[in-house]
Design a protein around this motif. Sequence first.
Motif, short mmCIF file in Angstrom:
data_model
loop_
_atom_site.label_atom_id
_atom_site.label_comp_id
_atom_site.label_asym_id
_atom_site.label_seq_id
_atom_site.Cartn_x
_atom_site.Cartn_y
_atom_site.Cartn_z
N THR A 23 0.99 -0.71 0.05
CA THR A 23 -0.12 -0.40 -0.31
C THR A 23 0.45 1.25 0.18
O THR A 23 0.52 2.26 -0.65
N THR A 26 2.26 1.73 -3.19
CA THR A 26 1.47 2.21 -4.34
C THR A 26 1.03 4.05 -4.08
O THR A 26 0.88 4.68 -4.84
N PHE A 27 0.91 3.99 -2.88
CA PHE A 27 0.81 5.90 -1.89
C PHE A 27 2.14 6.22 -2.82
O PHE A 27 1.43 7.26 -3.38
N LEU B 180 -1.22 -5.59 -4.68
CA LEU B 180 -0.89 -5.46 -3.16
C LEU B 180 -1.36 -7.10 -2.60
O LEU B 180 -0.58 -7.04 -1.17
N LEU B 296 -6.91 4.84 1.29
CA LEU B 296 -5.75 3.52 1.74
C LEU B 296 -6.06 3.57 3.70
O LEU B 296 -5.28 1.63 3.56
N TRP B 297 -5.85 4.35 3.82
CA TRP B 297 -5.77 4.44 5.30
C TRP B 297 -7.00 3.48 6.13
O TRP B 297 -6.43 2.39 6.59
N ALA B 299 -7.72 1.10 3.82
CA ALA B 299 -7.88 -0.69 3.48
C ALA B 299 -6.65 -1.16 4.49
O ALA B 299 -6.33 -2.03 5.08
N VAL B 300 -5.57 0.01 4.92
CA VAL B 300 -5.07 -1.06 5.48
C VAL B 300 -4.68 -1.02 7.05
O VAL B 300 -4.86 -1.83 7.80
N LYS B 308 -9.54 -5.22 3.32
CA LYS B 308 -7.98 -4.80 3.04
C LYS B 308 -7.77 -5.40 1.39
O LYS B 308 -7.97 -3.74 0.93
N GLY B 312 -8.40 -1.70 -0.97
CA GLY B 312 -6.97 -0.94 -1.52
C GLY B 312 -7.28 -0.82 -3.32
O GLY B 312 -7.05 0.42 -3.14
N THR B 315 -9.65 2.22 -3.96
CA THR B 315 -8.69 3.18 -3.79
C THR B 315 -8.50 3.70 -4.70
O THR B 315 -8.03 5.00 -5.85
N LEU B 316 -7.34 2.20 -5.60
CA LEU B 316 -6.67 2.75 -6.31
C LEU B 316 -7.34 2.87 -7.74
O LEU B 316 -6.32 3.78 -8.31
#
Lengths: 658, 371
Positions: A23, A26-27, B180, B296-297, B299-300, B308, B312, B315-316
Amino acid sequence: MAPKKRVAIRNHSAEANLFARRTFITFIAVIILSLVLFSNIYNLEVNSYQKYQTRSNSNRIKLLPVAPNRGLIYDRNGVLLADNTPVYSLEVIPEQVTDIKKRLSEVSQLLDISQEKQDKLLKAVKSKRRFKPIELYSRLSEQQVALFSVNQHKFPGFFIDARLKRYYPFAELTTHSLGYVARINGRDSLALDKQGLAENYAATRNIGKRGLERYYQDILHGTIGHQEVEINNQGRVIRTLDFTPPIPGKDLTLTLDIELQMIAKRALSGKRGAIVAIDPRDGGVLAMYSNPSFDGNLFVHGISSKKYKKLLAPESNKPLLNRTLQGYPPASTIKPLLALTGLDAGIITPETEIYDPGFYQLPGIETKRRDWKKWGHGKVDLNKSLEQSCNIYYYDLAYKLGITRISQMMMKFGFGEYTGIDLHEESRAIMPSIEWKRARYNKGWYTGETLSVGIGQSYWSVTPLQLSQALSILVNKGEIKVPHLLKATSEIVVNNKTNTHQPLVTEYIVDEKAPIILKNQKSWDVVLDGLHNTVQKLGATGYNAFKGSKYDAAGKTGSAQTSNIAQDEEYDASKVKESRRDNAMFIAFAPYENPEIVVAVAIENVAEGGGGANAGPVARQIMDQYFGDREIVSKDPRKHPNHDNIYYQNIKNIAGNP
Amino acid sequence: MRSSGHDQHRQRTLWQRLHIDLPLLSGILALMTLGLFVVYSAGGQESAVLIRHAKRVGLALFVMFIVAQVPPLSYRKWAVPVFILGLMLLIAVLLFGHVGKGAQRWLDLGVTKFQPSEIMKLVVPIMIAWYVSQYDLPMKIPKIIIAFILVLMPTLLIAKQPDLGTSLLIASSGIFVIFLAGASWKLIGTCVGLASAFAPVLWMFLMKPYQKQRVLTFLNPEQDPLGSGYHIIQSKIAIGSGGIHGKGWLQGTQSQLEFLPERHTDFIFAVFSEEFGLIGVGLLLSVYLAIVMRGLWIAVNAQHAFTKLLAGSLTLTFFVYIFVNIGMVSGLLPVVGVPLPLVSYGGTSMVTLMAGFGMLMAISTHRKFNI
């Protein structure tokens, strides 16, 4: 599926770490790509701002050309001869009309437009862009304009558009000198392109096609203006941003006198012929009329082929031809100039006499050339030769002078040459000479032809304008002032600093050519005296024409054969086909001392009586008018031309209807 | 949900009980509000266009809210049947689909037209995430290959319609899951190599003439300024002439005078940058980035591999929308039909996007209770 049954201890924290790492990667990628986007936009909006700003403006800003108003044309007394009048047309913007078919039929009913035309309009409306005005009906009458204006609220999207069109209030009276304007055609645009004028004519629809309108096109046209507008992607004008007004063309004041012009028309009515009157003091053309004429207004709107065919029809007698610039055999009207040539060459003196038995024979040749008087004039000297227009005297003189000396002197008087008048339609006509005949026919010159030249026949042709010009030179005793129609130009000068407007009149500067100098300047007076006697002496050929006039006139008659008459055959006008009858010519000037006006008249194929009886009275009418027997009293030169006002009513009465 | 008592004693806030993620919602609402303004300007300042857009926005918010109420792990039960149904519908579209704008995208159901590819935007990440999350991470090569095949099937079917934009979005949503899930770098390298080797084949055999034209136009738009290059040239003029401060709201000449095509849909970013300039663009990108970061937050912090991966991927994919749209409008990428998310006028994709945000919110708010 298998996975559910498999017992596996998943390492959740390791997976979470792996996921967090991915992640994070990707960020980082997201941040980098965002920066790429932003820097690209930065590049467009900051580094290339000027470039795109310019392109954005050139997308939306357009310069629309605005045509200048054409200069007006006035006669010497300020009477308007060429005007710009509003022409009203009915227009419609389709997108502003809800039910176009219905509205169209209503408006047609109101203005009396035919069903057939309506259908055509409907088709046109559908094929055009919806927001652009479409002309439905051109040249609405004032009544139609009024009718529509009262009812306009019923027809949203319909409106009346006024455009300036050239209008010649005197119609056929002035057409041959003014000419006319008509729509710019392909050839005109090509010519404008070549002269680099295309830009200045971007909004101009009409251009001078003939006459003064053509000759002074550049002066009359003016300078284009511009309207800066904002447009959308379909070219629709959204708003005006800036406006540079056009500079109108200069107004012309002519030397023409419309009243003389009217008299000329009346005098020639029912005849084919031409009149030119010139002020010998400056070469200004006072009258210039060719009959039959035609209405130049027809061409401004685009003449219909039916009307055009009618103008070309044989029974219309070639109205398009400007006979003032067309060659005619000069006949006896050039006798005074031949006498002058003889005097200057020393071949004759005023006292030299010949004997006229009624015919002339070249030495050793049988052929007899007859005088117009069967039994002859007896003893003839210079004065009598002019008074009686004795042919035998001039056969003898021409024989003695020879063609070369004659044509050399006559070319000094402008024959066979352009006079240089401000018209492009001028013809040079023909002044024959040995060289000319060689070049034209590749043949030698015969002495017999010299004799014919002696009485203004043979190949010799002169235009009425050339004839009046030659007479001007004669009365000016050799001084040559180039004839012209323009007297002055006027314009409004705008001073941007002080924001004031000031009229500026520029007088026309008369062109002069090297004068004719004779060996003996007294010869001028001898010939002029002869012309004076021709009109003033009882029994002379020009006597009847000016009998009882208040002014002191002088002049000369002429009757030109248009076909050869066989040996010993008698000419009898009543027996000859109309087109083969004699032409009548007359030249005159007055007052005898300090001449102010010279007139040349040519009338084709007259019935009987020759120049004195047919062309003389025509010249007389012009002179009478000029010297104050004025029939037109009221004059309001600056008034807008309108057939209702008294002045124009008078003109109609006098000039009559065509 | 079962806790009782006064508000202050609850462990969860009102928003959590409503399954709403407040930071995400704030970002979304900010973009939607901006969207209303820009659509009004781009749509010829017609209130009818604005009202239609506002209705769609309302519907999308409602859909998001409903989706957010569904516990995310329950998606797994539906993944396989819905995925298979989706594939069948895509095949049905190719066979009986309704043709519009030169492409077959819609199924005419009599009452309404239906675009199966939109559903697949959500079904594909769910499916892949479900498949991948059954195994230990990082993934093994055979599983990855199967996952790829699962991604490839809908992608190719949609590309065949042809709808390059959607197939690109669907492919990325699947590939993001695989990435991911920890596909090895070696494998990624190999794939990239293969893909670039495959490119000429794609060009010569698979791409339609109009698609090739788009690529050529992208490489040199000035070649045909009034034809195929017109869109991108006018768009760049609009953006470039905006400058730093922009021409002001409703003052963009490129858009108001209609030089810019498709200005309220795919090219709305050009309208925005013309009227709001570089400053506006900076703010817009910041809001987008904030949403991506929040996604992303979530997701994490999700507590299950499935959620997750799904969070992810969603979002992407959202970022792919942004990147592809802005990239194409500003001339970085060839023109493919991808709207500017949450701003462009256009119903279906906004509803799908918001359903995706509903899932993100569900993942964010259901987590403590539903694992």
